[in-house]
Write an enzyme that holds these catalytic residues in place. Sequence first.
Site, PDB file in Angstrom:
ATOM      1  N   GLY A  12       0.824  -1.218   0.000  1.00 39.63           N
ATOM      2  CA  GLY A  12       0.000   0.000   0.000  1.00 39.63           C
ATOM      3  C   GLY A  12       0.853   1.259   0.000  1.00 39.63           C
ATOM      4  O   GLY A  12       0.535   2.238  -0.697  1.00 39.63           O
ATOM      5  N   ASN A 101      -4.039 -10.499  -1.718  1.00 41.85           N
ATOM      6  CA  ASN A 101      -3.713 -11.843  -2.185  1.00 41.85           C
ATOM      7  C   ASN A 101      -4.900 -12.719  -1.833  1.00 41.85           C
ATOM      8  O   ASN A 101      -5.679 -12.390  -0.942  1.00 41.85           O
ATOM      9  CB  ASN A 101      -2.523 -12.401  -1.382  1.00 41.85           C
ATOM     10  CG  ASN A 101      -1.184 -11.960  -1.939  1.00 41.85           C
ATOM     11  OD1 ASN A 101      -1.052 -11.662  -3.118  1.00 41.85           O
ATOM     12  ND2 ASN A 101      -0.182 -11.940  -1.082  1.00 41.85           N
ATOM     13  N   LYS A 193      -3.021 -16.059  -9.696  1.00 44.15           N
ATOM     14  CA  LYS A 193      -2.067 -15.508  -8.724  1.00 44.15           C
ATOM     15  C   LYS A 193      -2.125 -16.322  -7.430  1.00 44.15           C
ATOM     16  O   LYS A 193      -1.094 -16.590  -6.792  1.00 44.15           O
ATOM     17  CB  LYS A 193      -2.402 -14.034  -8.468  1.00 44.15           C
ATOM     18  CG  LYS A 193      -1.704 -13.408  -7.263  1.00 44.15           C
ATOM     19  CD  LYS A 193      -0.429 -12.685  -7.643  1.00 44.15           C
ATOM     20  CE  LYS A 193       0.487 -12.356  -6.486  1.00 44.15           C
ATOM     21  NZ  LYS A 193       0.015 -11.429  -5.509  1.00 44.15           N
ATOM     22  N   ASN A 260      12.912 -10.895  -2.667  1.00 41.29           N
ATOM     23  CA  ASN A 260      11.842 -10.494  -1.739  1.00 41.29           C
ATOM     24  C   ASN A 260      11.617 -11.538  -0.653  1.00 41.29           C
ATOM     25  O   ASN A 260      11.796 -12.730  -0.867  1.00 41.29           O
ATOM     26  CB  ASN A 260      10.523 -10.304  -2.505  1.00 41.29           C
ATOM     27  CG  ASN A 260       9.545  -9.415  -1.757  1.00 41.29           C
ATOM     28  OD1 ASN A 260       9.953  -8.405  -1.190  1.00 41.29           O
ATOM     29  ND2 ASN A 260       8.280  -9.770  -1.737  1.00 41.29           N
ATOM     30  N   GLU A 275      -1.980 -14.848   5.697  1.00 42.38           N
ATOM     31  CA  GLU A 275      -3.113 -15.018   4.770  1.00 42.38           C
ATOM     32  C   GLU A 275      -3.275 -16.482   4.341  1.00 42.38           C
ATOM     33  O   GLU A 275      -3.863 -16.763   3.303  1.00 42.38           O
ATOM     34  CB  GLU A 275      -2.912 -14.118   3.550  1.00 42.38           C
ATOM     35  CG  GLU A 275      -2.963 -12.649   3.918  1.00 42.38           C
ATOM     36  CD  GLU A 275      -2.907 -11.715   2.722  1.00 42.38           C
ATOM     37  OE1 GLU A 275      -3.739 -10.802   2.648  1.00 42.38           O
ATOM     38  OE2 GLU A 275      -2.011 -11.889   1.878  1.00 42.38           O
TER      39      GLU A 275
HETATM   40  O1  KPL Z   1       2.547 -11.879  -3.932  1.00 41.36           O
HETATM   41  C1  KPL Z   1       3.635 -12.066  -3.434  1.00 41.36           C
HETATM   42  C2  KPL Z   1       3.679 -12.111  -1.953  1.00 41.36           C
HETATM   43  O2  KPL Z   1       4.747 -12.068  -1.359  1.00 41.36           O
HETATM   44  O3  KPL Z   1       2.596 -12.191  -1.375  1.00 41.36           O
HETATM   45  C3  KPL Z   1       4.809 -12.384  -4.304  1.00 41.36           C
HETATM   46  C4  KPL Z   1       4.504 -12.017  -5.771  1.00 41.36           C
HETATM   47  C5  KPL Z   1       5.085 -13.869  -4.213  1.00 41.36           C
HETATM   48  C6  KPL Z   1       6.034 -11.601  -3.994  1.00 41.36           C
HETATM   49  O4  KPL Z   1       6.687 -11.993  -2.852  1.00 41.36           O
END
Ligand code: KPL
Length: 319
Positions: A12, A101, A193, A260, A275
Amino acid sequence: MRIVVLGAGAVGSLIGAMLHRAGEDVVLVGSPAHVEAIRAGGLRIEGRLEGTFAIAAETRLAPGTSTDLVWFTVKTFDLARATEQAARELPGSIPWVLAQNGLGVEEVARAALRSAGRVADPDRWLVRAVNTIPATLVAPGIVRQPGDGEIRLADPNHAGTSGPSVRLVAASLLRAGVPVRFVPDIDRAAWRKAVVNAAINPVTAEHDILNGQLLQDPWRTEATILLLEALSAARLAGYDFSLEELERDLWETIRATAGNRSSMLQDVDRGRPTEIDSISGYLLDTARRHSVTLPATERIVERIRRRTASASHPRQQRS
Ligand code: KPL
């Protein structure tokens, strides 16, 4: 244009910073520590987008807040509370962007809008956004964007009553230089996704690894098995993905976000709820309704739930 971002954590805040940089009047609503840091020294963004931004930040949505658009980047488990509050405090007829997500997100927001009784046609205002731009909250007031991604939106020409809302959201993102992709079927994009998240997020959260480490075994195999199970749940829900397209998505996402810490790992790091229920748990429920079991998914959901059993649900969650 006035834009409120509710649940401004990593994703965000990053989206808010890009919109602010393009001249939008952005207000971030986030946790007290994050807001305090932003008020003291601005929002620092590192990585792909570099800079410090003097953005307005609040710890709560003030009654009667006026805005043209609201982004919900709260976690899925906090979405009901956030949407109920927004339905009370914000103008009824503005686009609501849902960037969570996981699955089942629209139903939660629709219920909040209906129960507030302020909006006759919630679907006119709900805009589902599927985000693949990675972001990490490094510390309060500091967000890192370690890779590239995009925001997928329904093609406004085929989005029914919500087409004008999608167009407004897309125009602001495009002005801000955010990569946007229009897809013919946004539910399909959300499932696609979610399947990828079901393979990445729990494995990284359980083993405390960066997304990029999933390219190596034993994690590569674990992620692949979870992807196969998620694919069978998606097919039961009516989405005829091919294994090839999902494998391509999985490995491309992992490479693009290699540096990441997944959002689920960031939640585990902070001792917060995750989540898992709206991603892998939703897949399990779908499979169960067809009397199908997903053994690897079941086991990892149990382990993640156990790990975060004591996590409390803070008042303002961030994604
Ligand atoms: O959507 C993601 C998340 O961390 O929730 C990704 C794309 C896997 C990036 O880390």
